[in-house]
Structure formats: C-alpha cells, structure tokens
Design an enzyme around this catalytic site. Structure first.
Site, PDB file in Angstrom:
ATOM      1  CB  SER A  70      -0.988  -0.009   1.154  1.00 37.13           C
ATOM      2  OG  SER A  70      -1.988   0.977   1.132  1.00 37.13           O
ATOM      3  CG  ASP A 166      -6.077  -1.857  -4.379  1.00 37.24           C
ATOM      4  OD1 ASP A 166      -6.883  -1.229  -3.763  1.00 37.24           O
ATOM      5  OD2 ASP A 166      -4.990  -1.906  -4.261  1.00 37.24           O
ATOM      6  CG  HIS A 196      -5.966  -1.689  -0.453  1.00 32.67           C
ATOM      7  ND1 HIS A 196      -5.070  -1.342  -1.489  1.00 32.67           N
ATOM      8  CD2 HIS A 196      -5.549  -1.210   0.779  1.00 32.67           C
ATOM      9  CE1 HIS A 196      -3.748  -0.459  -0.628  1.00 32.67           C
ATOM     10  NE2 HIS A 196      -4.170  -0.384   0.583  1.00 32.67           N
TER      11      HIS A 196
END
Length: 227
Positions: A70, A166, A196
C-alpha cells in the site's frame, strides 16, 4: 498514516525463513505529523545504513531488496528511484504489494468497482492523500507519484502485486507496463477476487499464494546461484 512494525512481524519472519535473508522492519514516521517526503528519505537512510553495516553485521552488501504494501509500496518505489539517482548502492529487487503510485490523479477517477464496498474507498484514499501530501503541487513529484517519473530505465527489477477489486489496481498495472517498456525486469501478478489489503486480511488462499510468490522472488533475487 496507519500501521506499526509489529503488524508485519509475521510476514517478516516468513521472509527470513523462506527467502533465507535478513529482514529489517522499518518504523518510519507517519503523516500527518510527518508528511511527504519524510518517510521516503527516512527509509532511504535506513537502507543506506543496512548497506554500510554489512561488514560489521556479516551479510552481503551487494544483495539488497526492499518492499512494502500500500503506502509502503509507494515508499518502496520512491526509494528505488532514489537508489537509481544517487548510485550509492544497488538493489536486487523491489517488491510492490498493491502500491499507491499516483497521487496526482483525482481519486474518484481511479478503479471504482460499482455495487461493491471497496476496502480502500474513494473517501478514505482521498483523506490519506491530503494528510500525506497536503500540497497539490507536491503530488506531481516522482517520489510521491512514482508512476509519473519520466525515466524508469535502470531501476531495480520489480515484483508487483495487484488486487482485482482494489482502488489502486490500475496504477499498479500501468506501472508494471511502464517499467517493462523501459527495459526493467518485471513480474506482475493480479489476484482475482481480492481487494486492497488482502495479503494482510485475506482471503487466506490468495494471501498464502502472494506470500509464497514474494518469498520465492526474494530468494531468487538474493540467492541467484541457488535458484
């Protein structure tokens, strides 16, 4: 903005065992108290320190890899750009796990899945962006948005993981294509049915497959003679 080293402890131990490598879990400072570019330069300095301590601590300074998930993936890509620019040492691999790579684009124009509650919503991603890089002009900087870097040639080989649902999926795909087009060795795998955070939150089967892929890629990059 979120996270702490302990949440990645299990993954770091997994890599140490299965990739047969020393793992350094970096506790960089968080936004909004320490916005961009503080975490990028901190992480670079840690990497430089690891390189410099190789003789003292007994490992090979010429076999270094970095990775993050991330926002950590964004920092990883930015550090790889700094490594290329400064040429103080080299990287064998960069691992980008559903990374954030373009903060300049309007968040609502990213990969929004209709009729589905995404883990990283438009509102949450926008909030993170404004806290991490409050100045809009700074979001165009390659260290904030590595996808916008004009020249990616010569970067370390990359493993890029993306998730089907995502919000950041498309920029991961695009970065993989852009790296490959500029001569960088890239392995890109997208995990169907995931969102995600899946390597941390599951589903278990996909997370396990991703962990194995990352460990295998690290082992091959750091121990090429044994691959």
């Amino acid at each position: 903005m979120l996270g702490y080293p302990l949440q990645d402890d299990r993954l770091c131990r997994y890599f140490a065992q299965h990739a047969q490598c020393l793992v350094v879990n970096v506790d960089y400072t968080l936004a909004p108290e320490h916005p961009f570019p503080a975490p990028v330069y901190q992480s670079y300095e840690v990497l430089k320190w690891v390189h410099e301590q190789a003789t003292t601590l007994g490992y090979d300074a010429d076999r270094l890899a970095i990775g993050g998930r991330s926002a950590g993936g964004s920092i990883t890509a930015a550090v790889a750009l700094l490594v290329k620019e400064r040429q103080e040492f080299a990287l064998a691999l960069q691992v980008l796990d559903y990374p954030s790579l373009n903060l300049a684009d309007r968040t609502e124009e990213k990969h929004v899945v209709p009729r589905k509650n995404q883990v990283l919503s438009v509102e949450l991603a926008s909030f993170f962006k404004h806290m991490y890089v409050p100045c809009p002009a700074d979001r165009l900087h390659p260290l904030a948005s590595p996808l916008l870097a004009p020249d990616l040639s010569g970067l370390a080989p990359a493993l890029i993981l993306t998730a089907e649902y995502d919000l950041l999926r498309d920029e991961g795909r695009e970065y993989a294509r852009k790296l490959q087009a500029q001569g960088v060795a890239v392995t890109h795998q997208e995990f169907a049915g995931t969102d995600h955070g899946f390597t941390l939150l599951g589903p278990k089967a996909a997370a396990q497959q991703a962990w194995e892929l990352m460990a295998t890629s690290l082992r091959q990059a750091l121990h090429p003679s044994a691959a």
